[in-house]
Design an enzyme around this catalytic site. Structure first.
Site, PDB file in Angstrom:
ATOM      1  CB  SER A 163      26.713  -2.873  45.683  1.00 47.23           C
ATOM      2  OG  SER A 163      26.999  -2.462  47.014  1.00 47.23           O
ATOM      3  CE  LYS A 215      31.095  18.697  63.814  1.00 44.49           C
ATOM      4  NZ  LYS A 215      29.739  18.193  63.606  1.00 44.49           N
TER       5      LYS A 215
END
Length: 334
Positions: A163, A215
């Protein structure tokens, strides 16, 4: 290092930016084609292909090839201006363990210092990592790409470059790996804590004051809305396309070929020699390959130390360039 070399570096970076922009457009076009694909067991829908679109794709591919040729030329010029002497030094830079901001804080300045050190001819980047956070991985990868323009960088792994670890390795000129080293795991994973029911069971009530509807996206005290899931999926795909482009460019593989390895799977290096890795061998083989690249017979080898962070943890909703086998071990709730 000669002062005028930075003019060449600037020109090369402009070429890199242009090549990346063109490649992203090409990726977008190819993804659009995949989304319009109809399986064989479904009634076919006739879609007229625009000749203009085909011509555009061909033009983009030709542009990438031309930019790559220019990049190779500029890299050769930079290398010739920094040709080492017989007593040159090879720097071995370890990147071990999980990659977070502290890893980047150690590795990025070190590689920048090496770029300015005339006594160092090249670098063996010794990677033993399953990956980590997106930002630090990309910071290190970008620095490796810049360094490789000036001095050859060979990536080596004896156990794992998966990865984000492999993402960084793709920035090097060559990748050498032990035959049984695990490489690949090309992909992105997103981890979201949903502790809403746990909060309710324990009588915990959360009052949230926020300035906009998104948010608190990813907050552990509530589930994700469908719109938020779509937005996160788009973000993950954006990271994924960047990863694809890095591997395609670094390994000199067509994007369609790169996608075959972008399933999140890992391979033994001996099974992907010639594609994800260049050769199999040990650290001495990596040093010999770099010595041959530098045309030196008896380089001084310096291994740079440095501790990896020991408190890596996934504390909240996070996009990761991390092998999925390592996710659960690093989940932390504070």
């Amino acid at each position: 290092m000669r002062e005028d070399i930075w003019k060449y570096i600037s020109a090369v970076l402009i070429l890199l930016l242009a090549a990346s922009s063109v490649a992203v457009v090409l990726l977008y076009m190819q993804n659009s084609e995949l989304k319009s694909y109809t399986p064989s067991n479904v009634s076919p829908i006739v879609v007229e292909t625009s000749l203009n679109a085909t011509c555009n794709e061909t033009a983009y591919k030709l542009q990438i090839e031309e930019l790559q040729r220019q990049l190779d030329f500029m890299r050769t010029q930079l290398r010739e201006r920094n040709m080492p002497e017989d007593n040159t030094t090879i720097a071995v830079v370890p990147i071990f363990g999980l990659i977070d901001e502290y890893t980047a804080l150690r590795i990025v300045p070190l590689l920048r210092d090496i770029a300015r050190n005339d006594s160092i001819g090249g670098v063996v980047l010794w990677i033993e990592s399953p990956g980590g956070y997106v930002g630090p991985v990309r910071d290190i990868y970008t620095t490796v790409r810049k360094l490789n323009l000036i001095k050859p960088v060979v990536a080596y792994t004896g156990g794992m470059a998966a990865s984000g670890g492999y993402y960084i390795a793709a920035g090097a000129e060559k990748i050498i790996a032990d035959p049984l080293a695990e490489v690949g795991s090309i992909g992105v994973i997103y981890v979201h804590y949903n502790l809403q029911k746990n909060y309710e069971m324990n009588g915990i009530k959360v009052d949230v004051f926020k300035t906009g509807p998104y948010k608190d996206t990813g907050a552990e005290w509530r589930d994700l809305s469908e719109e938020e899931r779509e937005r996160i999926a788009e973000s993950i795909d954006t990271y994924f396309q960047a990863f694809l482009q890095a591997v395609s460019s670094g390994r000199n593989m067509p994007l369609n070929e790169t996608r075959k390895y972008a399933t999140g799977q890992i391979w033994f290096a001996m099974n992907v020699t010639g594609s994800l890795v260049d050769e199999t061998g040990d650290i001495d083989r990596a040093l010999r390959i770099l010595s041959e690249e530098l045309n030196v017979t008896n380089p001084r080898v310096v291994i740079y130390g440095g501790e990896s962070p020991s408190d890596f943890g996934i504390f909240g909703s996070t996009a990761l360039l991390l092998d999925p086998r390592y996710v659960s071990a690093y989940l932390k709730t504070g």
